[in-house]
Design an enzyme around this catalytic site. Structure first.
Site, PDB file in Angstrom:
ATOM      1  N   SER A   1      -2.573  -0.110   6.488  1.00 54.30           N
ATOM      2  CA  SER A   1      -2.161  -1.461   6.863  1.00 54.30           C
ATOM      3  C   SER A   1      -2.762  -2.425   5.857  1.00 54.30           C
ATOM      4  O   SER A   1      -3.881  -2.215   5.376  1.00 54.30           O
ATOM      5  CB  SER A   1      -2.695  -1.804   8.260  1.00 54.30           C
ATOM      6  OG  SER A   1      -2.640  -3.208   8.464  1.00 54.30           O
ATOM      7  N   SER A   2      -2.011  -3.487   5.537  1.00 51.21           N
ATOM      8  CA  SER A   2      -2.559  -4.498   4.627  1.00 51.21           C
ATOM      9  C   SER A   2      -3.826  -5.095   5.229  1.00 51.21           C
ATOM     10  O   SER A   2      -4.717  -5.554   4.508  1.00 51.21           O
ATOM     11  CB  SER A   2      -1.524  -5.598   4.383  1.00 51.21           C
ATOM     12  OG  SER A   2      -0.311  -5.026   3.949  1.00 51.21           O
TER      13      SER A   2
ATOM     14  N   HIS B   1       3.963   1.319   2.340  1.00 46.34           N
ATOM     15  CA  HIS B   1       5.150   0.603   1.870  1.00 46.34           C
ATOM     16  C   HIS B   1       5.877   1.418   0.790  1.00 46.34           C
ATOM     17  O   HIS B   1       7.105   1.496   0.775  1.00 46.34           O
ATOM     18  CB  HIS B   1       4.767  -0.737   1.240  1.00 46.34           C
ATOM     19  CG  HIS B   1       4.115  -1.719   2.171  1.00 46.34           C
ATOM     20  ND1 HIS B   1       2.814  -2.118   2.044  1.00 46.34           N
ATOM     21  CD2 HIS B   1       4.594  -2.413   3.236  1.00 46.34           C
ATOM     22  CE1 HIS B   1       2.516  -3.011   2.963  1.00 46.34           C
ATOM     23  NE2 HIS B   1       3.576  -3.203   3.716  1.00 46.34           N
TER      24      HIS B   1
ATOM     25  N   GLN C   1       5.740 -15.935  12.127  1.00 53.08           N
ATOM     26  CA  GLN C   1       5.336 -14.822  12.996  1.00 53.08           C
ATOM     27  C   GLN C   1       3.832 -14.777  13.212  1.00 53.08           C
ATOM     28  O   GLN C   1       3.340 -13.906  13.917  1.00 53.08           O
ATOM     29  CB  GLN C   1       5.861 -13.487  12.467  1.00 53.08           C
ATOM     30  CG  GLN C   1       5.175 -12.985  11.209  1.00 53.08           C
ATOM     31  CD  GLN C   1       5.887 -11.765  10.657  1.00 53.08           C
ATOM     32  OE1 GLN C   1       7.044 -11.816  10.230  1.00 53.08           O
ATOM     33  NE2 GLN C   1       5.212 -10.622  10.669  1.00 53.08           N
TER      34      GLN C   1
ATOM     35  N   HIS D   1       0.863  -1.184   0.000  1.00 46.19           N
ATOM     36  CA  HIS D   1       0.000   0.000   0.000  1.00 46.19           C
ATOM     37  C   HIS D   1       0.898   1.233   0.000  1.00 46.19           C
ATOM     38  O   HIS D   1       2.143   1.121  -0.021  1.00 46.19           O
ATOM     39  CB  HIS D   1      -0.945  -0.026   1.214  1.00 46.19           C
ATOM     40  CG  HIS D   1      -0.272  -0.257   2.526  1.00 46.19           C
ATOM     41  ND1 HIS D   1       0.667   0.619   3.052  1.00 46.19           N
ATOM     42  CD2 HIS D   1      -0.364  -1.273   3.426  1.00 46.19           C
ATOM     43  CE1 HIS D   1       1.087   0.176   4.212  1.00 46.19           C
ATOM     44  NE2 HIS D   1       0.490  -0.984   4.467  1.00 46.19           N
TER      45      HIS D   1
HETATM   46  P1  AMP Z   1       4.364  -5.438   6.485  1.00 45.84           P
HETATM   47  O1  AMP Z   1       4.249  -5.758   5.042  1.00 45.84           O
HETATM   48  O2  AMP Z   1       3.059  -5.096   7.134  1.00 45.84           O
HETATM   49  O3  AMP Z   1       5.195  -6.422   7.248  1.00 45.84           O
HETATM   50  O4  AMP Z   1       5.169  -4.076   6.553  1.00 45.84           O
HETATM   51  C1  AMP Z   1       6.420  -3.931   5.917  1.00 45.84           C
HETATM   52  C2  AMP Z   1       7.063  -2.654   6.398  1.00 45.84           C
HETATM   53  O5  AMP Z   1       6.205  -1.557   6.081  1.00 45.84           O
HETATM   54  C3  AMP Z   1       7.242  -2.642   7.923  1.00 45.84           C
HETATM   55  O6  AMP Z   1       8.486  -2.029   8.241  1.00 45.84           O
HETATM   56  C4  AMP Z   1       6.079  -1.806   8.375  1.00 45.84           C
HETATM   57  O7  AMP Z   1       6.319  -1.146   9.598  1.00 45.84           O
HETATM   58  C5  AMP Z   1       5.953  -0.807   7.239  1.00 45.84           C
HETATM   59  N1  AMP Z   1       4.613  -0.216   7.218  1.00 45.84           N
HETATM   60  C6  AMP Z   1       3.429  -0.853   7.298  1.00 45.84           C
HETATM   61  N2  AMP Z   1       2.405   0.029   7.315  1.00 45.84           N
HETATM   62  C7  AMP Z   1       2.975   1.268   7.249  1.00 45.84           C
HETATM   63  C8  AMP Z   1       2.445   2.589   7.235  1.00 45.84           C
HETATM   64  N3  AMP Z   1       1.157   2.836   7.305  1.00 45.84           N
HETATM   65  N4  AMP Z   1       3.325   3.605   7.172  1.00 45.84           N
HETATM   66  C9  AMP Z   1       4.676   3.379   7.112  1.00 45.84           C
HETATM   67  N5  AMP Z   1       5.224   2.154   7.106  1.00 45.84           N
HETATM   68  C10 AMP Z   1       4.381   1.106   7.183  1.00 45.84           C
END
Ligand code: AMP
Length: 295
Positions: A183-184, A36, A59, A33
């Site tokens: 958030s995903s 990312h 996890q 999104h």
């Molecule tokens: P994930 O795919 O949810 O594991 O996230 C991958 C990376 O993107 C992690 O370092 C998260 O903290 C970061 N991330 C997820 N959501 C956001 C957001 N809304 N803003 C900034 N970084 C994010």
């Protein structure tokens, strides 16, 4: 953009190590999104970007959403193809865990609270996969979102305690116009739940206003957070913690983390604010180092 589908493809990263800028890893679980993509954009100002896409099974708890977690590699590659990304590392679970779980990394004290209490084994899985990614990709810098604040601090603790030669950078949370942190997992929310999900960021903004007005009692701040999380179906925690230790102080001063985790319908959401609270005022702050970006 080079697509690396397995460990065997990693030697293709070698030419990037000889550039006069660092290799920067942005680990993700895909379902990309705008949050990312902003990490990737900011990472590209630090060096040559490698994005990893891997939904890490270790996890997720047994009752969590591993099977339901959104996966669409083609879409993710389309989005990253339009960004300054040198390579995407998207391995299979068999490639990352050839012998099943095997050796796992035991997290340090920062993991023994907040999400670590509610999601037993979560940070063990996170640290294990991050350790593998760091060793496979060997970046000089790894970039993480401040949205997962405890994750940043737990990874920082591992890297420091084990003396690994990588610099960690945390970047600000990207939000929807109404404040909801991207958030995903927001994809799971119905329209009505999406409206209620706003209460997490609203509670944090209200607590920030109380701090601006001089409130320093963590008990009062936490009571206010909890009250404002009433639209959620269940609250895992609403806490004010010290950074980086994640201890529970009586007064909110210095670098503090306001952290909330709550369930809206079947979706578990987290959000936080990292603040520097001084006598002369309150400002948003990073968890780890301040970033020096190239112009
Ligand atoms: P994930 O795919 O949810 O594991 O996230 C991958 C990376 O993107 C992690 O370092 C998260 O903290 C970061 N991330 C997820 N959501 C956001 C957001 N809304 N803003 C900034 N970084 C994010």
């Amino acid at each position: 953009m080079d697509l690396l589908r397995s460990r065997a493809d990693l030697p293709r990263l070698e030419p990037y190590r000889h550039r006069d800028e660092p290799l920067v890893l942005v680990p993700t679980m895909g379902a990309l999104h705008a949050g990312h993509l902003e990490l990737v954009r900011r990472a590209s100002r630090l060096g040559t970007v490698v994005v990893s896409i891997f939904v890490n099974p270790t996890q997720f708890g047994p009752a969590e959403d591993l099977d339901a977690y959104p996966r669409d590699l083609e879409r993710d590659l389309g989005l990253l193809g339009a960004m300054p990304v040198a390579a995407v590392f998207a391995p299979s679970a068999a490639d990352m865990y050839p012998r099943g779980e095997g050796v796992m990394i035991e997290p340090g004290p920062r993991a023994r609270t907040l999400c670590g209490t509610v999601r037993p084994g979560h940070f063990r899985g996170v640290l294990t996969v991050v350790a593998k990614l760091l060793h496979l990709v060997r970046p000089r810098i790894a970039v993480f979102g401040r949205k997962d604040a405890q994750q940043c601090l737990v990874i920082d603790e591992m890297v420091r305690d084990l003396a690994w030669p990588v610099r960690l950078v945390d970047l600000p949370t990207v939000r929807e116009p109404d404040g909801l942190a991207l958030s995903s997992r927001n994809a799971y929310l119905s329209d009505a739940e999406r409206v209620r999900a706003r209460c997490l960021s609203e509670a944090l903004v209200a607590a920030r206003r109380e701090l601006d007005a001089g409130q320093r009692s963590c008990r009062e701040l936490q009571a206010g957070l909890l009250r404002r999380l009433a639209p959620a179906d269940a609250v895992d925690y609403a806490q004010v913690r010290s950074v980086p230790e994640l201890a529970a102080p009586a007064a909110a001063t210095g670098r503090v983390l306001l952290a909330v985790a709550a369930h809206v319908g079947r979706t578990r959401l987290i959000d936080n604010l990292v603040l520097q609270v001084d006598d002369d005022g309150v400002r948003e702050a990073p968890l780890l180092s301040e970033v020096e970006e190239r112009p």
